[in-house]
Design a protein around this motif. Structure first.
Motif, PDB file in Angstrom:
ATOM      1  N   UNK A  33      -9.128   2.285  -1.071  1.00  0.00           N
ATOM      2  CA  UNK A  33     -10.287   1.492  -0.734  1.00  0.00           C
ATOM      3  C   UNK A  33     -10.931  -0.536  -0.674  1.00  0.00           C
ATOM      4  N   UNK A  34     -11.995  -0.477  -0.615  1.00  0.00           N
ATOM      5  CA  UNK A  34     -12.021  -1.840  -1.043  1.00  0.00           C
ATOM      6  C   UNK A  34     -12.504  -1.922  -2.340  1.00  0.00           C
ATOM      7  N   UNK A  35     -13.124  -0.428  -3.339  1.00  0.00           N
ATOM      8  CA  UNK A  35     -13.638  -0.881  -4.650  1.00  0.00           C
ATOM      9  C   UNK A  35     -12.014  -0.636  -5.524  1.00  0.00           C
ATOM     10  N   UNK A  36     -12.325  -1.097  -6.719  1.00  0.00           N
ATOM     11  CA  UNK A  36     -11.037  -1.448  -7.737  1.00  0.00           C
ATOM     12  C   UNK A  36     -10.425   0.571  -8.171  1.00  0.00           C
ATOM     13  N   UNK A  37      -9.730   0.237  -8.402  1.00  0.00           N
ATOM     14  CA  UNK A  37      -8.430   1.377  -8.563  1.00  0.00           C
ATOM     15  C   UNK A  37      -8.632   2.074  -9.691  1.00  0.00           C
ATOM     16  N   UNK A  38      -8.662   2.709 -10.483  1.00  0.00           N
ATOM     17  CA  UNK A  38      -7.873   2.800 -12.138  1.00  0.00           C
ATOM     18  C   UNK A  38      -6.685   3.055 -12.122  1.00  0.00           C
ATOM     19  N   UNK A  39      -6.027   2.610 -13.142  1.00  0.00           N
ATOM     20  CA  UNK A  39      -4.910   3.273 -13.500  1.00  0.00           C
ATOM     21  C   UNK A  39      -4.526   3.688 -15.060  1.00  0.00           C
ATOM     22  N   UNK A  40      -3.112   4.070 -15.194  1.00  0.00           N
ATOM     23  CA  UNK A  40      -2.921   4.687 -16.583  1.00  0.00           C
ATOM     24  C   UNK A  40      -2.250   2.791 -17.238  1.00  0.00           C
ATOM     25  N   UNK A  48       0.577  -1.384   0.472  1.00  0.00           N
ATOM     26  CA  UNK A  48       0.120   0.123   0.365  1.00  0.00           C
ATOM     27  C   UNK A  48       0.659   1.624  -0.527  1.00  0.00           C
ATOM     28  N   UNK A  49       0.218   2.241  -0.558  1.00  0.00           N
ATOM     29  CA  UNK A  49       1.120   3.754  -0.258  1.00  0.00           C
ATOM     30  C   UNK A  49      -0.531   4.585  -0.368  1.00  0.00           C
ATOM     31  N   UNK A  50      -0.604   5.791   0.672  1.00  0.00           N
ATOM     32  CA  UNK A  50      -1.473   6.277   1.001  1.00  0.00           C
ATOM     33  C   UNK A  50      -2.571   6.380  -0.354  1.00  0.00           C
ATOM     34  N   UNK A  51      -3.885   6.041  -0.530  1.00  0.00           N
ATOM     35  CA  UNK A  51      -5.335   5.591  -0.712  1.00  0.00           C
ATOM     36  C   UNK A  51      -5.194   4.336  -2.298  1.00  0.00           C
ATOM     37  N   UNK A  88      -1.968 -12.773 -11.428  1.00  0.00           N
ATOM     38  CA  UNK A  88      -3.106 -11.236 -11.459  1.00  0.00           C
ATOM     39  C   UNK A  88      -1.572 -10.389 -10.925  1.00  0.00           C
ATOM     40  N   UNK A  89      -2.169  -9.086 -11.306  1.00  0.00           N
ATOM     41  CA  UNK A  89      -1.699  -7.777 -10.212  1.00  0.00           C
ATOM     42  C   UNK A  89      -3.775  -6.858 -10.052  1.00  0.00           C
ATOM     43  N   UNK A  90      -3.555  -7.154  -8.844  1.00  0.00           N
ATOM     44  CA  UNK A  90      -4.605  -6.012  -9.266  1.00  0.00           C
ATOM     45  C   UNK A  90      -4.945  -4.535  -8.288  1.00  0.00           C
ATOM     46  N   UNK A  91      -5.350  -3.059  -8.429  1.00  0.00           N
ATOM     47  CA  UNK A  91      -5.375  -2.402  -7.602  1.00  0.00           C
ATOM     48  C   UNK A  91      -6.904  -2.431  -6.999  1.00  0.00           C
ATOM     49  N   UNK A  92      -6.141  -1.663  -6.335  1.00  0.00           N
ATOM     50  CA  UNK A  92      -7.904  -1.165  -4.993  1.00  0.00           C
ATOM     51  C   UNK A  92      -7.697   0.368  -4.763  1.00  0.00           C
ATOM     52  N   UNK A 103       0.841   1.808 -13.183  1.00  0.00           N
ATOM     53  CA  UNK A 103       1.426   3.545 -13.041  1.00  0.00           C
ATOM     54  C   UNK A 103      -0.217   3.779 -12.871  1.00  0.00           C
ATOM     55  N   UNK A 104      -0.584   4.698 -12.185  1.00  0.00           N
ATOM     56  CA  UNK A 104      -1.599   5.507 -11.285  1.00  0.00           C
ATOM     57  C   UNK A 104      -1.554   6.388 -12.291  1.00  0.00           C
ATOM     58  N   UNK A 105      -0.772   7.233 -11.742  1.00  0.00           N
ATOM     59  CA  UNK A 105      -1.221   8.550 -13.135  1.00  0.00           C
ATOM     60  C   UNK A 105       0.376   9.347 -13.254  1.00  0.00           C
ATOM     61  N   UNK A 106       0.673  10.565 -13.931  1.00  0.00           N
ATOM     62  CA  UNK A 106       2.209  10.803 -13.718  1.00  0.00           C
ATOM     63  C   UNK A 106       2.909  10.545 -12.252  1.00  0.00           C
ATOM     64  N   UNK A 107       1.741  10.972 -11.176  1.00  0.00           N
ATOM     65  CA  UNK A 107       3.107  11.083  -9.936  1.00  0.00           C
ATOM     66  C   UNK A 107       3.162   9.946  -8.857  1.00  0.00           C
ATOM     67  N   UNK A 108       1.828   8.690  -9.455  1.00  0.00           N
ATOM     68  CA  UNK A 108       2.589   7.927  -8.583  1.00  0.00           C
ATOM     69  C   UNK A 108       2.745   6.352  -9.953  1.00  0.00           C
ATOM     70  N   UNK A 109       3.582   5.948  -9.351  1.00  0.00           N
ATOM     71  CA  UNK A 109       3.786   4.636  -9.762  1.00  0.00           C
ATOM     72  C   UNK A 109       3.674   3.467  -8.884  1.00  0.00           C
ATOM     73  N   UNK A 110       3.502   2.116  -8.762  1.00  0.00           N
ATOM     74  CA  UNK A 110       4.143   1.294  -8.414  1.00  0.00           C
ATOM     75  C   UNK A 110       5.068   0.455  -8.929  1.00  0.00           C
TER      76      UNK A 110
END
Length: 165
Positions: free
Chosen positions: A68-75, A37-40, A62-66, A148-155
């Motif tokens: 909270x409890x919902x699916x996250x959206x990523x680039x 996890x990273x914040x949010x 698999x690789x999954x993004x969340x 890659x969540x967005x231009x600033x946040x990457x796992x």
């Protein structure tokens, strides 16, 4: 008659050796899962394959993004699965889902990769079947995920390993 009894005892020895080889494989499904996890945001990486097999073994990664409890959206979301047969002088054949790529690293190891830029940008899951050679003692699945969540946040890539230790 003496020649026939040697043949029978030789066949029995070969059957016993084959049974021992199959018994060396784990008797249940092998799996691994971890969440970072990273914040949010959270990223979960999973690896699974059959524990016992005769000629073929199903596998999934698999690789999954969340969020909270919902699916996250990523680039993009990526999964890289490294599938291997372990033993002396072994080989493996690997099948995979259509959108993934397969690279054979050696006769006994292959890498399946899928980077999801598509509509369901919260998951990259790969699956297929391994067909190890008769001398294989066990198989393993290493699953690595990144996103890659967005231009600033990457796992950055994180991995889990399912197999004999």
């Amino acid at each position: 008659m003496r020649h026939l009894s040697r043949l029978v005892s030789g066949g029995a020895a070969a059957a016993a050796a084959g049974a021992l080889l199959l018994a060396a494989a784990p008797a249940h499904a092998t799996q691994a899962s971890h969440t970072w996890g990273i914040p949010g945001h959270k990223m979960q990486v999973n690896a699974w394959h059959c524990g016992s097999y005769v000629t073929a073994c199903d596998w999934k990664a698999s690789t999954k993004l969340y969020k909270g409890r919902s699916h996250d959206s990523a680039q993009w979301v990526q999964n890289r699965a490294i599938l291997a047969a372990h033993g002396v002088s072994v080989s493996i054949k690997i099948s995979k889902n259509p959108e993934a790529t397969l690279t054979m690293n050696s006769r006994s190891q292959g890498t399946v990769r899928w980077k999801n830029y598509g509509g369901h940008k919260w998951i990259a899951d790969t699956y297929g079947q391994m067909k190890p050679s008769m001398l294989t003692v066990y198989v393993s699945t290493k699953s690595c995920g990144s996103a890659q969540i967005n231009s600033r946040i990457k796992f950055t890539e994180k991995c889990v390993y399912a197999g004999a230790s």
